[in-house]
Design an enzyme around this catalytic site. Sequence first.
Site, PDB file in Angstrom:
ATOM      1  N   HIS A   1      -5.473  -9.468  14.246  1.00 28.66           N
ATOM      2  CA  HIS A   1      -4.141  -8.915  14.463  1.00 28.66           C
ATOM      3  C   HIS A   1      -3.745  -9.047  15.922  1.00 28.66           C
ATOM      4  O   HIS A   1      -4.586  -9.164  16.814  1.00 28.66           O
ATOM      5  CB  HIS A   1      -4.097  -7.441  14.068  1.00 28.66           C
ATOM      6  CG  HIS A   1      -4.667  -7.177  12.715  1.00 28.66           C
ATOM      7  ND1 HIS A   1      -4.217  -7.810  11.590  1.00 28.66           N
ATOM      8  CD2 HIS A   1      -5.668  -6.357  12.312  1.00 28.66           C
ATOM      9  CE1 HIS A   1      -4.902  -7.384  10.548  1.00 28.66           C
ATOM     10  NE2 HIS A   1      -5.799  -6.518  10.962  1.00 28.66           N
TER      11      HIS A   1
ATOM     12  N   GLU B   1      -9.978  -1.889   4.761  1.00 25.71           N
ATOM     13  CA  GLU B   1      -9.599  -0.996   3.666  1.00 25.71           C
ATOM     14  C   GLU B   1      -8.523  -1.633   2.803  1.00 25.71           C
ATOM     15  O   GLU B   1      -8.522  -1.493   1.577  1.00 25.71           O
ATOM     16  CB  GLU B   1      -9.124   0.348   4.227  1.00 25.71           C
ATOM     17  CG  GLU B   1     -10.249   1.188   4.779  1.00 25.71           C
ATOM     18  CD  GLU B   1      -9.897   2.658   4.829  1.00 25.71           C
ATOM     19  OE1 GLU B   1      -9.642   3.245   3.768  1.00 25.71           O
ATOM     20  OE2 GLU B   1      -9.869   3.209   5.936  1.00 25.71           O
TER      21      GLU B   1
ATOM     22  N   TYR C   1       1.536  -4.276  13.278  1.00 20.70           N
ATOM     23  CA  TYR C   1       0.512  -3.423  12.658  1.00 20.70           C
ATOM     24  C   TYR C   1      -0.222  -2.612  13.717  1.00 20.70           C
ATOM     25  O   TYR C   1      -0.613  -3.135  14.765  1.00 20.70           O
ATOM     26  CB  TYR C   1      -0.471  -4.278  11.863  1.00 20.70           C
ATOM     27  CG  TYR C   1      -1.388  -3.478  10.990  1.00 20.70           C
ATOM     28  CD1 TYR C   1      -0.881  -2.615  10.033  1.00 20.70           C
ATOM     29  CD2 TYR C   1      -2.765  -3.575  11.131  1.00 20.70           C
ATOM     30  CE1 TYR C   1      -1.717  -1.864   9.226  1.00 20.70           C
ATOM     31  CE2 TYR C   1      -3.625  -2.842  10.323  1.00 20.70           C
ATOM     32  CZ  TYR C   1      -3.090  -1.987   9.374  1.00 20.70           C
ATOM     33  OH  TYR C   1      -3.934  -1.248   8.578  1.00 20.70           O
TER      34      TYR C   1
ATOM     35  N   ASP D   1      -2.326  -3.198   3.607  1.00 20.16           N
ATOM     36  CA  ASP D   1      -2.464  -3.361   5.054  1.00 20.16           C
ATOM     37  C   ASP D   1      -3.536  -4.395   5.399  1.00 20.16           C
ATOM     38  O   ASP D   1      -4.554  -4.516   4.695  1.00 20.16           O
ATOM     39  CB  ASP D   1      -2.812  -2.021   5.705  1.00 20.16           C
ATOM     40  CG  ASP D   1      -1.630  -1.061   5.680  1.00 20.16           C
ATOM     41  OD1 ASP D   1      -0.511  -1.516   5.406  1.00 20.16           O
ATOM     42  OD2 ASP D   1      -1.827   0.138   5.933  1.00 20.16           O
TER      43      ASP D   1
ATOM     44  N   ASP E   1      -6.347  -4.940   6.898  1.00 19.73           N
ATOM     45  CA  ASP E   1      -7.625  -4.517   7.470  1.00 19.73           C
ATOM     46  C   ASP E   1      -8.652  -4.440   6.346  1.00 19.73           C
ATOM     47  O   ASP E   1      -8.380  -4.814   5.206  1.00 19.73           O
ATOM     48  CB  ASP E   1      -7.488  -3.178   8.201  1.00 19.73           C
ATOM     49  CG  ASP E   1      -6.881  -2.084   7.317  1.00 19.73           C
ATOM     50  OD1 ASP E   1      -6.880  -2.253   6.080  1.00 19.73           O
ATOM     51  OD2 ASP E   1      -6.398  -1.083   7.856  1.00 19.73           O
TER      52      ASP E   1
ATOM     53  N   GLU F   1       0.812  -1.209   0.000  1.00 21.20           N
ATOM     54  CA  GLU F   1       0.000   0.000   0.000  1.00 21.20           C
ATOM     55  C   GLU F   1       0.851   1.267   0.000  1.00 21.20           C
ATOM     56  O   GLU F   1       0.556   2.238  -0.685  1.00 21.20           O
ATOM     57  CB  GLU F   1      -0.915  -0.027   1.237  1.00 21.20           C
ATOM     58  CG  GLU F   1      -2.030   0.975   1.230  1.00 21.20           C
ATOM     59  CD  GLU F   1      -3.000   0.744   2.372  1.00 21.20           C
ATOM     60  OE1 GLU F   1      -3.541   1.730   2.876  1.00 21.20           O
ATOM     61  OE2 GLU F   1      -3.205  -0.420   2.767  1.00 21.20           O
TER      62      GLU F   1
ATOM     63  N   ARG G   1      -3.110  -0.748  13.576  1.00 20.39           N
ATOM     64  CA  ARG G   1      -4.570  -0.586  13.607  1.00 20.39           C
ATOM     65  C   ARG G   1      -5.180  -1.904  14.066  1.00 20.39           C
ATOM     66  O   ARG G   1      -5.400  -2.810  13.273  1.00 20.39           O
ATOM     67  CB  ARG G   1      -5.094  -0.176  12.229  1.00 20.39           C
ATOM     68  CG  ARG G   1      -4.651   1.225  11.822  1.00 20.39           C
ATOM     69  CD  ARG G   1      -5.310   1.685  10.536  1.00 20.39           C
ATOM     70  NE  ARG G   1      -4.862   3.016  10.183  1.00 20.39           N
ATOM     71  CZ  ARG G   1      -3.819   3.272   9.397  1.00 20.39           C
ATOM     72  NH1 ARG G   1      -3.129   2.264   8.890  1.00 20.39           N
ATOM     73  NH2 ARG G   1      -3.465   4.508   9.117  1.00 20.39           N
TER      74      ARG G   1
END
Length: 751
Positions: free
Chosen positions: A345, A86, A299, A82, A84, A9, A301
């Site tokens: 995560h 998104e 990570y 990433d 997640d 990303e 988030r």
Amino acid sequence: MRKSLVIVESPAKIRTISRYLGEEFIVKASVGHIKDLPEKRMGVQIEKDFTPQYVVIKGKDKIIEELKKSASKSKVIYLAPDPDREGEMICWHLASELNGSGPSFYRIVFNEITKEGITCGLANPGQIDLRKVNAQQARRILDRLVGYKLSPLLNKKVRKGLSAGRVQSVAVRLICDRECEIEVFVPEEYWSIEAELRKEGGTSFIAYLEKIRNEKAEIKCQDEAEAVVADLKQAEFKVKRIVLQEKKKLPAPPFITSTLQQEAAKRFKFGVRKTMRVAQELYEGIDLGDEGPTGLITYMRTDSTRVAAEAQRRAREYIGREYGDDYFPPKPPTYKSKPGAQEAHEAIRPTYCENAPDEIKRYLSKDQYLLYRLIWSRFLASQMSPAKIKMTRVEIEAKEYLFRATGSEVLFPGFMVLYIVEDEKKEKEGLLPPLAEGERLSLLNLTSNQHFTQPPPRYNEASLVKTLEEKGIGRPSTYASIIETITSRDYVRREGGRFYPTELGRLVNDLLVKNFPRVLDLGFTAQMEEGLDEIEDGKRDWVGLLTEFWTEFEVTLKKAQREMRDVKKEREVVTDELCGLCKGKMIIRINRYGNRFLGCENFPECRSTKPLEEEREELDQICELCGAKMVVRRGRYGRFLSCSRYPECKFTKPFTLEIACPIEGCQGELVARRSKKGRTFYGCSRYPECKFATWYQPVDRCPECGGLLVKRKSKGEETACCLNSGCKYKYSIASHDHQSEVNLGTHGISC
């Protein structure tokens, strides 16, 4: 030989990942999303099961062409944005754009940008998780439906340029509701009594009045306090009871996104966006000299406190080596995540415990070092043994009064050697001298202190994030954007690190709460977040959730279009005066700063305007350029003084607080100003000749030394105190009829 293509990303990851993958791989970056809903139209076909119409984001065509070129030469494509929702959406869009390139697609996840993390990701390739894609699609479409239906309504009924959002409007409501609580709050006076006591031949300590005649001590005025003090001066103080207790103090769990944001705000005054930016840098990789680019944290988030078994094993080895075997428990600790947490995560932790903050400090910026040290210390502390603390509570009787003194002693520091240093200091300072039951004590001093109950504090970034998390509003990746949106839209302002609703924010909030109570309901917003989680878990259909929402929302929307208060019409009053340019009628309007003015009814074809005479507050001051009277006007930074002949004469000057500058010999007055970052400060009107400035809000001049009295908050209580370090003058603002001694309305200072 055809190589494998890895698409990440962020471009910042390319160097770090390339170092571990070697020459068999090409690493490219999508630079975030490549497709999204169109900017200038809704882009959702409601009648066709909410089909989204995605378009390539402006400026991303070149990136897509480069990715297609690389993909056509590759034997396999690994999508590694990433981990997640998104990131999954980005993978989906990448696959749709590169589908004609030929090679097979695999989804891989890097939970940490380290050799182990990358090797693990490549060893476990999978497919794009369409459930995550659907959850993200549903969120994006929900936000688009609310934003693109409510925003035009606000533009029509209130003013142009306004916006509303499914989550941002709820955040504004929280801030507005808190302001209402503060406004209706009535402070109540109460007093506390403390006694300084000493045993014979020992050190003194402080005890606090707890009970009077076996009832909780409630002293509500000065007369009562003075009567108690007078009675106690003749009393004999004796130890009634001593209670000893050994307690275990458990370490805090490792960070999740929200707790990291809160702690960074408390300790370093980092904003939420800054915290996430610095954490992203640590995750993507820092060049550590001979070691090369290395991801320092996992990570960032996440809402899970889960820690991998291998990470716990390495942490225990490090703790045993640095502190001893007593400092880690027999079994690795586990921490319970909050309900609804996504366990995909781990918690935020350092990738290698051996990378101690001080050893790699020279490679980090100041902000990177502070945040990394915080994450590193918190994680290691979470894997250490509890602290053991000896608590002592002493009850002391004097006539019909009961005092209490408490103290603590750290028997074994455990995790506190690494993380909670401030608490450890406080506990050491709270040691009591050895006492025995029945022992008589000497009274050295009695003090009565006045207090006032305080309203709930206004939200700062940390407390707002905490409340959003507790109420299930938003997700770890959205907190920063929520705060940025509500401040940029002029619905709230920051002052002294706290959020205040603007007049516009309160108006919009009142209209939305009245006309869209369901959308603005905190419980409903949290319920929608749970629905998105259910979509990701495969328990719910995303089209069904949107249909259920839209069926109710459409009915409410049509009703609001008919019945919502039309603020524009209330403000636009037709007058008998005619426009000097087109002879149309002049209308009383109000601009974004709250100023009423006359404007032509044929706007925007005719842009003729003029000041409204009745709205101008004329002063006795004279314009220094033309001699006309000065008037008070409003601008984006508050009130200021302007010539009454504007626009013929454009002379302006700051609106002063009518408090003289404290610098000796200076003839200026203090004015409120804004820093480059939008923070209010107070300086001399004669700047740059006089450069006096303070962040504290001026209240008056000190009656004792002539210095400047400013507003400060101590232990939750607002006081006016002198800025001169040698002067101890101060008073409680609440005790002065809940305002300072100056006329706040006249001086433009808000409590």
